[in-house]
Design an enzyme around this catalytic site. Structure first.
Site, PDB file in Angstrom:
ATOM      1  N   ILE A   1      71.609  12.615  74.824  1.00  0.00           N
ATOM      2  CA  ILE A   1      72.089  13.862  75.468  1.00  0.00           C
ATOM      3  C   ILE A   1      71.546  14.187  76.702  1.00  0.00           C
ATOM      4  CG2 ILE A   1      72.682  14.903  73.172  1.00  0.00           C
ATOM      5  CD1 ILE A   1      69.904  16.301  73.181  1.00  0.00           C
ATOM      6  N   GLY A   2      70.680  13.171  77.308  1.00  0.00           N
ATOM      7  CA  GLY A   2      70.122  13.484  78.410  1.00  0.00           C
ATOM      8  C   GLY A   2      69.307  12.034  79.100  1.00  0.00           C
ATOM      9  N   GLU A   3      69.361  12.025  80.196  1.00  0.00           N
ATOM     10  CA  GLU A   3      68.582  11.000  80.977  1.00  0.00           C
ATOM     11  C   GLU A   3      68.272  11.147  82.399  1.00  0.00           C
ATOM     12  OE1 GLU A   3      69.249   6.047  80.991  1.00  0.00           O
ATOM     13  OE2 GLU A   3      70.782   7.365  80.412  1.00  0.00           O
ATOM     14  N   GLY A   4      66.911  10.750  82.623  1.00  0.00           N
ATOM     15  CA  GLY A   4      66.488  10.963  84.008  1.00  0.00           C
ATOM     16  C   GLY A   4      65.361  10.046  84.149  1.00  0.00           C
TER      17      GLY A   4
ATOM     18  N   TYR B   1      62.340  10.801  83.912  1.00  0.00           N
ATOM     19  CA  TYR B   1      61.341  10.982  83.041  1.00  0.00           C
ATOM     20  C   TYR B   1      61.477  10.193  81.741  1.00  0.00           C
ATOM     21  CZ  TYR B   1      65.127  13.785  81.546  1.00  0.00           C
ATOM     22  OH  TYR B   1      66.361  14.360  81.117  1.00  0.00           O
ATOM     23  N   GLY B   2      62.755   9.967  81.702  1.00  0.00           N
ATOM     24  CA  GLY B   2      62.798   9.276  80.005  1.00  0.00           C
ATOM     25  C   GLY B   2      64.284   9.659  79.278  1.00  0.00           C
TER      26      GLY B   2
ATOM     27  N   LYS C   1      62.532  13.474  73.258  1.00  0.00           N
ATOM     28  CA  LYS C   1      62.528  13.141  74.492  1.00  0.00           C
ATOM     29  C   LYS C   1      61.554  11.951  74.526  1.00  0.00           C
ATOM     30  CE  LYS C   1      60.669  15.505  77.988  1.00  0.00           C
ATOM     31  NZ  LYS C   1      60.660  16.390  79.239  1.00  0.00           N
TER      32      LYS C   1
ATOM     33  N   ASP D   1      59.793  22.939  88.807  1.00  0.00           N
ATOM     34  CA  ASP D   1      61.036  22.415  88.839  1.00  0.00           C
ATOM     35  C   ASP D   1      62.170  23.082  88.323  1.00  0.00           C
ATOM     36  OD1 ASP D   1      62.617  20.066  89.572  1.00  0.00           O
ATOM     37  OD2 ASP D   1      62.224  18.922  87.759  1.00  0.00           O
TER      38      ASP D   1
END
Length: 439
Positions: free
Chosen positions: A128-131, A133-134, A150, A248
């Site tokens: 559901i999310g990616e960047g 950071y992981g 995460k 951030d």
């Protein structure tokens, strides 16, 4: 018959006389009694000293045990602060404890196997999310609760750093406008954080995604999101000791639930700042377009940097534009520069996102624009505190609405239109902004 006289002329028996007790002489018995008393005193003193030493060793072990220190090496700027951390919420993480006690301190200890099962082996379909950071996965635990997991990427120890920072920053924090950290997993090199699941995506997706010709975020919902975000940041800045600077703040880090409540997320870059420190000096981190100019140029960080970033976020909510957009004409690529020019030219009504079908009241818009300008003031000392921003944004609109309708009633045509609009849209701002009010 009189008793025999002693050498001193007294009548008491001499110390050399034998006693009925084992035939020992009197002075020997006295000597034995004195030695017993001395030995007893020495034994008591030794026991007391050992007891005190044992307590000290236990306290040292308690405060030094675990893989995560109370203040990590990453936060070197505040290592001289006397952090007031309650013993009841100390973070003690030991891999051997996972089998014995599933609940440690403030959060739940999850095994790697539990999180693998919850995410179906960290399946791609659950991402559901990616960047940088992981990767964040949606997971369903054995008890049926839905969480966000995460999995931090271990790039040169960055996973360990972010893991420690997030645990320190929000591990013990509970606030309706902050994403709750439910627990964690630390097995071998794996570092994972388990959050409450927020089920309506990010603000960035709703502002800049393919939402069609009309935005699903009307003005009142956008202001609700702004107020919720401000309340979350105000709690970090003014409700904690040491305070937390997020570092951030941006639209992709604002999660939304089904009722459009905002929740600030991703504390991997957060810094702790004690009340006696006005700033910390650190390596510049953040997202281009949101970073305050004084922090970008000097590395001096305090809560004013978050206030600046919030000002950019509020501009984003008003305009529907990204902070930096190279697809725009040269004078509009930088949101801050374009925003200032438009306000100075008294064209504030043209700043409103054209995808909003019902324009805000002029006074409501003016107040939001004023908050933006105050947040991005180049003098960090002139920027308002987040608590003040909450009050500014929550100001009652009722007097302004009454005044606005009174002016409209002078014109019969506008008066009829206002009545019709009120019937069609009783809970929304329905009247277009009056451009003349900007001149």
């Amino acid at each position: 018959m009189a008793p025999p006289a002693t050498s001193t002329g007294g009548t008491l028996p001499e110390l050399t006389n034998r006693t009925p007790f084992l035939g020992l002489k009197l002075y020997v018995l006295l000597l034995i009694a004195v030695l017993i008393v001395i030995a007893t005193v020495i034994l008591i003193l030794v026991c007391v000293r050992r007891s005190r030493s044992s307590k000290k060793r236990k306290m040292r072990v308690k405060h030094s045990s675990g893989a995560i220190p109370l203040v990590s090496k990453e936060i070197v700027e505040v290592n001289t602060l006397e952090l007031k951390i309650d013993e009841e919420v100390e973070i003690e993480i030991e891999e051997s404890a996972s089998a014995e006690s599933p609940n440690i301190g403030w959060g739940r200890w999850y095994s790697l196997k539990e999180l693998e099962n919850a995410t179906e082996g960290f399946a791609e379909v659950n991402v559901i999310g990616e960047g940088g950071y992981g990767i964040v996965y949606k997971g369903i635990l054995m008890d049926g609760s839905v969480v966000a997991v995460k999995n931090l990427l271990n790039n040169k120890g960055q996973a360990e750093k972010e893991f420690k920072v997030e645990v320190e920053a929000i591990g013990k924090v509970k606030h309706k406008n902050l994403v709750g950290l439910v627990g964690y997993c630390a097995e071998g090199a794996q570092r994972m954080l388990v959050y409450e699941y927020v089920d309506n995506g990010t603000l960035e997706q709703w502002l800049h995604g393919d939402v069609g010709p009309v935005s699903p975020l009307p003005w009142d919902i956008r202001m609700k999101i702004a107020v919720g975000t401000a309340k979350g940041l105000a709690y970090l800045h003014e409700g904690l000791e040491p305070k937390v600077v997020h570092r951030d703040v941006k639209s992709s880090n604002i999660l939304l639930d089904k009722k459009w409540n905002a929740k600030v997320s991703d504390f991997g870059l957060a810094k702790l700042l004690g009340s006696e420190k006005s700033y910390v000096t650190t390596r510049v981190m953040g997202t281009f377009g949101y970073v305050s100019p004084e922090y970008a140029s000097t590395g001096m960080l305090n809560e004013g940097s978050d206030v600046y970033s919030f000002g950019i976020l509020l501009m984003e909510l008003i305009t529907g534009r990204s902070p930096i957009d190279y697809s725009r004409p040269p004078g509009e690529m930088n949101l801050v520069d374009w925003f200032k020019v438009m306000v100075a030219s008294r064209r504030g009504d043209e700043l409103v996102d054209p995808l909003i079908d019902i324009q805000p009241y002029p006074r409501s818009l003016k107040r939001a624009l004023l908050v933006c300008l105050r947040c991005i003031d180049l003098d960090v000392n002139k920027r308002p505190k987040m608590g003040q921003i909450v009050h500014m944004l929550e100001a009652d609109d009722f007097p302004f609405r009454s005044e606005h309708r009174t002016n409209r009633e002078k014109d019969p045509v506008h008066s009829k239109a206002a009545v019709s609009s009120k019937i069609l849209y009783p809970t929304r701002h329905v009247e277009p902004a009056d451009k003349s009010s900007w001149r």
